[in-house]
Design a protein around this motif. Structure first.
Motif, mmCIF file in Angstrom:
data_model
loop_
_atom_site.group_PDB
_atom_site.id
_atom_site.type_symbol
_atom_site.label_atom_id
_atom_site.label_comp_id
_atom_site.label_asym_id
_atom_site.label_seq_id
_atom_site.Cartn_x
_atom_site.Cartn_y
_atom_site.Cartn_z
ATOM 1 N N UNK A 147 0.765 -1.197 0.109
ATOM 2 C CA UNK A 147 -0.124 0.105 0.051
ATOM 3 C C UNK A 147 0.903 1.177 -0.015
ATOM 4 N N UNK A 148 0.700 2.189 -0.854
ATOM 5 C CA UNK A 148 1.457 3.285 -1.256
ATOM 6 C C UNK A 148 0.522 4.293 -1.595
ATOM 7 N N UNK A 149 0.052 5.137 -0.497
ATOM 8 C CA UNK A 149 -0.911 5.897 -0.587
ATOM 9 C C UNK A 149 -0.639 7.442 -0.162
ATOM 10 N N UNK A 150 -1.166 8.520 -0.661
ATOM 11 C CA UNK A 150 -0.719 9.887 -0.068
ATOM 12 C C UNK A 150 -1.449 10.949 -1.056
ATOM 13 N N UNK A 151 -1.252 12.131 -0.232
ATOM 14 C CA UNK A 151 -1.664 13.359 -1.067
ATOM 15 C C UNK A 151 -1.156 13.693 -2.466
ATOM 16 N N UNK A 152 -1.641 14.101 -3.540
ATOM 17 C CA UNK A 152 -1.026 14.677 -4.767
ATOM 18 C C UNK A 152 0.099 15.461 -4.611
ATOM 19 N N UNK A 153 1.232 15.055 -5.263
ATOM 20 C CA UNK A 153 2.290 16.063 -5.146
ATOM 21 C C UNK A 153 2.151 16.866 -6.275
ATOM 22 N N UNK A 154 2.187 18.171 -6.072
ATOM 23 C CA UNK A 154 1.970 19.152 -7.150
ATOM 24 C C UNK A 154 3.237 19.213 -8.307
ATOM 25 N N UNK A 155 4.462 18.717 -7.899
ATOM 26 C CA UNK A 155 5.683 18.880 -8.554
ATOM 27 C C UNK A 155 5.520 17.873 -9.579
ATOM 28 N N UNK A 156 4.750 16.726 -9.686
ATOM 29 C CA UNK A 156 4.828 15.681 -10.730
ATOM 30 C C UNK A 156 3.554 15.902 -11.684
ATOM 31 N N UNK A 157 4.178 16.312 -12.889
ATOM 32 C CA UNK A 157 3.300 16.612 -14.135
ATOM 33 C C UNK A 157 3.314 15.902 -15.331
ATOM 34 N N UNK A 158 4.408 15.074 -15.374
ATOM 35 C CA UNK A 158 4.742 14.517 -16.694
ATOM 36 C C UNK A 158 4.271 12.930 -16.781
ATOM 37 N N UNK A 159 3.871 12.258 -15.685
ATOM 38 C CA UNK A 159 3.502 10.948 -15.569
ATOM 39 C C UNK A 159 2.453 10.686 -14.400
ATOM 40 N N UNK A 216 -1.879 1.727 -5.061
ATOM 41 C CA UNK A 216 -1.575 2.932 -5.105
ATOM 42 C C UNK A 216 -2.339 4.263 -5.375
ATOM 43 N N UNK A 217 -2.289 5.253 -4.746
ATOM 44 C CA UNK A 217 -2.978 6.402 -4.914
ATOM 45 C C UNK A 217 -2.353 7.671 -4.605
ATOM 46 N N UNK A 218 -2.825 8.874 -5.401
ATOM 47 C CA UNK A 218 -2.390 10.013 -4.919
ATOM 48 C C UNK A 218 -3.595 10.939 -4.417
ATOM 49 N N UNK A 219 -4.646 9.977 -3.677
ATOM 50 C CA UNK A 219 -5.769 10.731 -3.262
ATOM 51 C C UNK A 219 -6.225 10.508 -2.043
ATOM 52 N N UNK A 220 -5.170 10.100 -1.108
ATOM 53 C CA UNK A 220 -5.306 9.804 0.159
ATOM 54 C C UNK A 220 -4.856 10.807 1.165
ATOM 55 N N UNK A 221 -5.529 11.161 2.215
ATOM 56 C CA UNK A 221 -5.269 12.352 3.240
ATOM 57 C C UNK A 221 -4.091 11.963 4.097
ATOM 58 N N UNK A 222 -3.889 10.583 4.123
ATOM 59 C CA UNK A 222 -2.817 10.169 4.957
ATOM 60 C C UNK A 222 -1.725 9.506 4.107
ATOM 61 N N UNK A 223 -0.440 9.507 4.526
ATOM 62 C CA UNK A 223 0.707 8.827 3.712
ATOM 63 C C UNK A 223 0.729 7.340 4.407
ATOM 64 N N UNK A 224 0.993 6.575 3.541
ATOM 65 C CA UNK A 224 1.221 4.981 3.863
ATOM 66 C C UNK A 224 2.291 4.595 2.792
#
Length: 329
Positions: A147-159, A216-224
């Protein structure tokens, strides 16, 4: 012995950490930094920040680290290979399978060390887990779930999240169980209005028969960042944010409570949280890269291995597009 002359392309969020570690690793001398966007984190120090890869190569390098956005990996790596520079490229290896293949071929043809920064292999919890699995402490391995979850990182734009994050889990899973993925089935979601997916679930199987599930997601409010490996004798749980490893053993004490024992596959046994030295994964990764350049046997992630991981991720994205499972050649 002379220190290896090192160059760094890219001093963004990840590049600034590479700059720090390159200055700390024995036998390596950081002699050049380049970034077309300047030095937003002020890591250059006494070194001028050069405008591009060509200016960096002109400094005279033995080794280089490429930490720019994924779409620029191929161009930089091919120029470094042509210049005879051993190179560590941040993950994923490239933006496409074709680009990654050209990179692998270029470094092989030049007889250079080409490596990919799949840093989780150097996490102390996963290294400890792999050693214990190899020693037989888990018995036969049945399943790996990450499980690899957390908020979206604004720096990632190309993948999307698959190449940026799921590539970590694909690589570490195959490495921990020492078997490549054989088949995958995946689903993706696009919830943030971007071109690329921000959620993926991969189900699969390795060639050795281990069942795999990567969430895996960039939609979770907690980092895991959790990896669970279940086997014949129990389960290992690695938290790669803290570097902790815990073993949940199958119990040997009979369960006398009938309503509980009737649905348990195994009984609960002892729980052990291991104590071991925890070194910074990025530093261990750089030491492995240095040692590989010097001709020593290390666990550095080769470009061929990074390419294999990209092929699995691309197969997962194809599966999500078609709704069918995909076999990996």
């Amino acid at each position: 012995m002379m220190a290896l002359r090192a160059g760094l392309l890219g001093v963004g969020m990840m590049g600034r950490h590479h700059a720090r570690v390159l200055r700390e690793v024995d036998g390596v001398d950081l002699v050049g930094i380049a970034d077309p966007g300047g030095d937003p984190h002020g890591v250059g120090g006494k070194l001028p920040v050069l405008p591009d890869i060509d200016a960096l190569i002109d400094v005279g390098l033995d080794v280089a680290v490429v930490a720019v956005p994924t779409r620029f990996h191929e161009e930089a790596a091919l120029k470094l290979a042509a210049a005879g520079v051993h190179t560590l490229v941040e993950k994923p290896i490239a933006h496409s399978v074709e680009a990654g293949r050209r990179m692998v071929e270029a470094f092989d043809a030049a007889g250079l060390v080409g490596a990919v920064g799949h840093i989780e292999r150097f996490n102390p919890a996963l290294q400890q887990m792999r050693r214990r699995i190899e020693a037989g402490e888990l018995g036969a391995v049945y399943q790996v779930a990450t499980r690899r979850q957390g908020p979206f990182p604004a720096r990632i734009a190309d993948v999307g999240v698959a190449k940026d994050l799921a590539s970590h889990d694909v690589d570490l899973t195959a490495w921990v169980v020492q078997s490549d993925y054989e088949r995958v089935f995946a689903q993706t979601a696009f919830k943030s209005g971007r071109e690329y997916e921000d959620m993926i679930v991969i189900a699969g199987r390795t060639r050795s028969g281990v069942m795999v599930n990567n969430i895996v997601n960039w939609l979770s409010p907690m980092k895991e960042r959790v990896t669970v490996v279940t086997g014949e004798k129990g389960a290992f749980v690695a938290d790669t944010m803290t570097g902790d490893l815990t073993f949940y053993a199958n119990g040997t004490v009979p369960v006398e409570w009938e309503s509980v024992s009737s649905f348990r596959g195994v009984s609960e046994g002892d729980v052990t949280r291991y104590a071991f030295t925890k070194r910074e994964p990025l530093r261990v990764e750089h030491e492995a890269f240095r040692d590989a350049v010097l001709g020593n046997a290390t666990d550095v992630v080769t470009m061929a291995q990074g390419q294999r991981t990209l092929e699995v991720v691309e197969a997962a994205l194809e599966s999500a597009r078609t709704g069918e499972s995909v076999a990996i050649d």
